[in-house]
Design an enzyme around this catalytic site. Structure first.
Site, PDB file in Angstrom:
ATOM      1  N   TYR A 183       0.797  -1.260   0.118  1.00 28.32           N
ATOM      2  CA  TYR A 183       0.072  -0.069   0.200  1.00 28.32           C
ATOM      3  C   TYR A 183       0.985   1.368   0.013  1.00 28.32           C
ATOM      4  O   TYR A 183       0.489   2.263  -0.532  1.00 28.32           O
ATOM      5  CB  TYR A 183      -0.852   0.023   1.034  1.00 28.32           C
ATOM      6  CG  TYR A 183      -2.236  -0.710   1.061  1.00 28.32           C
ATOM      7  CD1 TYR A 183      -2.408  -1.815   0.740  1.00 28.32           C
ATOM      8  CD2 TYR A 183      -3.160  -0.207   1.353  1.00 28.32           C
ATOM      9  CE1 TYR A 183      -3.497  -2.900   0.950  1.00 28.32           C
ATOM     10  CE2 TYR A 183      -4.642  -0.583   1.402  1.00 28.32           C
ATOM     11  CZ  TYR A 183      -4.689  -2.103   0.666  1.00 28.32           C
ATOM     12  OH  TYR A 183      -5.778  -2.657   0.846  1.00 28.32           O
ATOM     13  N   LYS A 213       3.503 -15.347   2.548  1.00 29.50           N
ATOM     14  CA  LYS A 213       3.525 -16.072   1.116  1.00 29.50           C
ATOM     15  C   LYS A 213       5.140 -16.413   1.037  1.00 29.50           C
ATOM     16  O   LYS A 213       5.684 -15.947   0.125  1.00 29.50           O
ATOM     17  CB  LYS A 213       3.068 -15.261  -0.146  1.00 29.50           C
ATOM     18  CG  LYS A 213       3.008 -15.956  -1.560  1.00 29.50           C
ATOM     19  CD  LYS A 213       1.827 -16.855  -1.482  1.00 29.50           C
ATOM     20  CE  LYS A 213       2.044 -17.818  -2.794  1.00 29.50           C
ATOM     21  NZ  LYS A 213       1.198 -18.792  -2.912  1.00 29.50           N
ATOM     22  N   ASP A 239      -2.878 -18.155   0.470  1.00 30.97           N
ATOM     23  CA  ASP A 239      -3.891 -18.969  -0.456  1.00 30.97           C
ATOM     24  C   ASP A 239      -4.568 -20.150   0.458  1.00 30.97           C
ATOM     25  O   ASP A 239      -5.700 -20.240   0.301  1.00 30.97           O
ATOM     26  CB  ASP A 239      -3.340 -19.455  -1.816  1.00 30.97           C
ATOM     27  CG  ASP A 239      -1.787 -20.407  -1.559  1.00 30.97           C
ATOM     28  OD1 ASP A 239      -1.321 -20.257  -0.381  1.00 30.97           O
ATOM     29  OD2 ASP A 239      -1.421 -20.788  -2.583  1.00 30.97           O
ATOM     30  N   ASP A 299      -6.085  -7.189   4.163  1.00 28.27           N
ATOM     31  CA  ASP A 299      -7.368  -6.489   3.553  1.00 28.27           C
ATOM     32  C   ASP A 299      -8.049  -7.600   3.075  1.00 28.27           C
ATOM     33  O   ASP A 299      -9.398  -7.574   3.219  1.00 28.27           O
ATOM     34  CB  ASP A 299      -6.769  -5.645   2.380  1.00 28.27           C
ATOM     35  CG  ASP A 299      -8.119  -5.161   1.695  1.00 28.27           C
ATOM     36  OD1 ASP A 299      -8.635  -4.284   2.639  1.00 28.27           O
ATOM     37  OD2 ASP A 299      -7.818  -4.782   0.406  1.00 28.27           O
ATOM     38  N   ASP A 303     -11.827  -9.168   4.631  1.00 29.05           N
ATOM     39  CA  ASP A 303     -13.110  -9.243   3.802  1.00 29.05           C
ATOM     40  C   ASP A 303     -13.941 -10.695   3.842  1.00 29.05           C
ATOM     41  O   ASP A 303     -15.270 -10.825   3.840  1.00 29.05           O
ATOM     42  CB  ASP A 303     -13.059  -8.753   2.370  1.00 29.05           C
ATOM     43  CG  ASP A 303     -13.583  -7.187   2.146  1.00 29.05           C
ATOM     44  OD1 ASP A 303     -13.125  -6.510   3.184  1.00 29.05           O
ATOM     45  OD2 ASP A 303     -14.058  -6.822   1.344  1.00 29.05           O
TER      46      ASP A 303
HETATM   47  C1  IPM Z   1     -10.429  -1.363   4.190  1.00 32.02           C
HETATM   48  C2  IPM Z   1     -10.675  -0.883   2.668  1.00 32.02           C
HETATM   49  C3  IPM Z   1      -9.636   0.231   2.481  1.00 32.02           C
HETATM   50  C4  IPM Z   1      -8.219  -0.843   2.522  1.00 32.02           C
HETATM   51  C5  IPM Z   1      -9.768   0.891   1.276  1.00 32.02           C
HETATM   52  C6  IPM Z   1     -11.116   1.481   1.179  1.00 32.02           C
HETATM   53  C7  IPM Z   1      -8.484   1.756   1.022  1.00 32.02           C
HETATM   54  O1  IPM Z   1     -10.747  -1.844   1.899  1.00 32.02           O
HETATM   55  O2  IPM Z   1     -10.221  -0.675   5.312  1.00 32.02           O
HETATM   56  O3  IPM Z   1     -10.160  -2.507   4.141  1.00 32.02           O
HETATM   57  O4  IPM Z   1      -7.704  -1.373   1.422  1.00 32.02           O
HETATM   58  O5  IPM Z   1      -7.498  -0.835   3.425  1.00 32.02           O
HETATM   59 MN    MN Z   2     -10.831  -3.788   2.570  1.00 37.39          MN
END
Ligand code: IPM
Ligand code: MN
Length: 365
Positions: A144, A194, A227, A251, A255
């Site tokens: 990032y 990884k 993975d 990240d 999710d």
């Molecule tokens: C998160 C979001 C952010 C990230 C984006 C919106 C930049 O997806 O907080 O997980 O990738 O960190």
């Molecule tokens: Mn995210």
């Protein structure tokens, strides 16, 4: 009288409506505790672009600097999606905030109450007791924030690059957060990397092995390739207690953890800073894990639980008020168990609105 000074950045979409009721819950929670709330609200994200021409105005940074924590809503939406990527609310507000306040540790509790196993895409018989794990994600390093470049090549082609960079010290400090979290739980850490491909992961794995052996030998440490971890998360999330991983892997995995745990409307998060606030606790930013949900914004039907639970995390981590945080968490759990459900967790049962959901939590405080 103890005073809690924090910045309130509601942002876009459902941000303002869930923030409003979360503040009501907070007010009620501290009412009889001799605690005073001193918060200042500021623009961030799309609304800040519209009002002040920038997603993260200087005035908003000043409000945050004067505070001991930030309670954040969510940013972004269709209205700003046509802006150049670097000016969009997510990239122009959230990432600079993380960097500015050295918010290096992101904690996302993956919690699904056993009364809500229906909400998970996993079969209920695989998660009879619900789900309970924590994802600890490194937040200010890696791909990032490493060097980036887009350039035209001599042969007419175009090349872009993002670089993943980690120092041992950055890995050690996120391990400290994972260790602290594991000590309050089952004492197990799974470090995700990884290492079969990436140098940063080889360093990550070596550092995790050596550091935990030296600092917290009682922790049961395991390693997993990312993975495989993605697959294991979908197969049996409860095999994990605390996951610790670098920025981009975290990240993606968080999710996946979010959907496995049902509605994003229930998932809170804490981003902890390197520096302590005047209470001697980490400065932090607290936000729901879901987004701005533009499809339902303004209708008063969004699930406010993630925002409310994020406020509870703020009490725990930035103000050292663990039992008060627990009181809020229990009230949320009780309200949901008693059948108070916003649309995202109703499954055909009658659903209630944002305000009613918050009222049902306030009643149980
Ligand atoms: C998160 C979001 C952010 C990230 C984006 C919106 C930049 O997806 O907080 O997980 O990738 O960190
Ligand atoms: Mn995210």
């Amino acid at each position: 009288m103890q005073t809690l000074k924090f910045a309130v950045l509601p942002g876009d979409g459902i941000g303002p409506e869930v923030m409003e009721v979360a503040l009501d819950v907070l007010k009620k929670a501290v009412e009889t505790e001799g605690i005073d709330l001193d918060f200042e609200t500021a623009d961030v994200g799309g609304v800040a672009i519209d009002n002040q021409g920038s997603a993260l105005p200087e005035s908003t940074i000043s409000v945050c600097e004067a505070a001991d924590a930030i309670l954040f809503g969510s940013v972004g939406g269709p209205k700003w999606e046509s802006l150049p990527p670097a000016e969009q609310p997510e990239r122009a507000a959230l990432l600079p905030l993380r960097k500015r306040f050295k918010l290096f540790a992101n904690l996302r509790p993956g919690l699904l109450y056993k009364e809500l196993t229906d909400a998970s895409p996993l079969k209920s018989e695989r998660i009879p007791d619900g789900i309970d794990l924590v994802c600890v994600r490194e937040l200010t390093g890696g791909i990032y924030f490493g060097p980036k470049e887009t350039k035209d090549l001599e042969d007419g082609d175009v090349e872009a690059s993002d670089t993943m960079v980690y120092k041992r010290s950055e890995i050690e400090r996120i391990l400290d957060v994972a260790i602290a979290s594991a000590k309050t739980r089952q004492g197990k850490i799974c470090s995700v990397d990884k290492a079969n491909v990436l140098n940063t992961s080889v360093l990550w794995r070596k550092t995790a092995t050596e550091y935990i052996a030296a600092k917290a030998p009682e922790i049961e440490l395991s390693h997993m390739y990312v993975d495989n971890a993605a697959m294991q998360m979908a197969r049996d999330p409860n095999q994990f207690d605390v996951l610790v991983t670098e920025n981009m892997f975290g990240d993606i995995l968080s999710d996946e953890m979010g959907i496995v745990c049902g509605s994003l409307g229930m998932l809170s998060s804490a981003s902890l800073g390197l520096e302590n606030n005047q209470h001697g606790h980490p400065f932090g930013l607290y936000e729901p894990s879901g987004g701005t949900a533009p499809d339902i914004a303004g209708q008063g039907i969004a699930n406010p639980c993630a925002q409310i639970l994020s406020a509870a995390l703020m009490l725990r981590y930035s103000f050292g008020l663990a039992s008060l945080a627990e009181k809020i968490e229990n009230a949320v759990k009780q309200a949901v168990m008693d059948g108070n459900r916003t649309g995202d967790i109703a499954f055909g049962q009658t659903s209630i609105g944002t305000r009613q959901m918050a009222e049902s939590i306030i009643e149980r405080l």
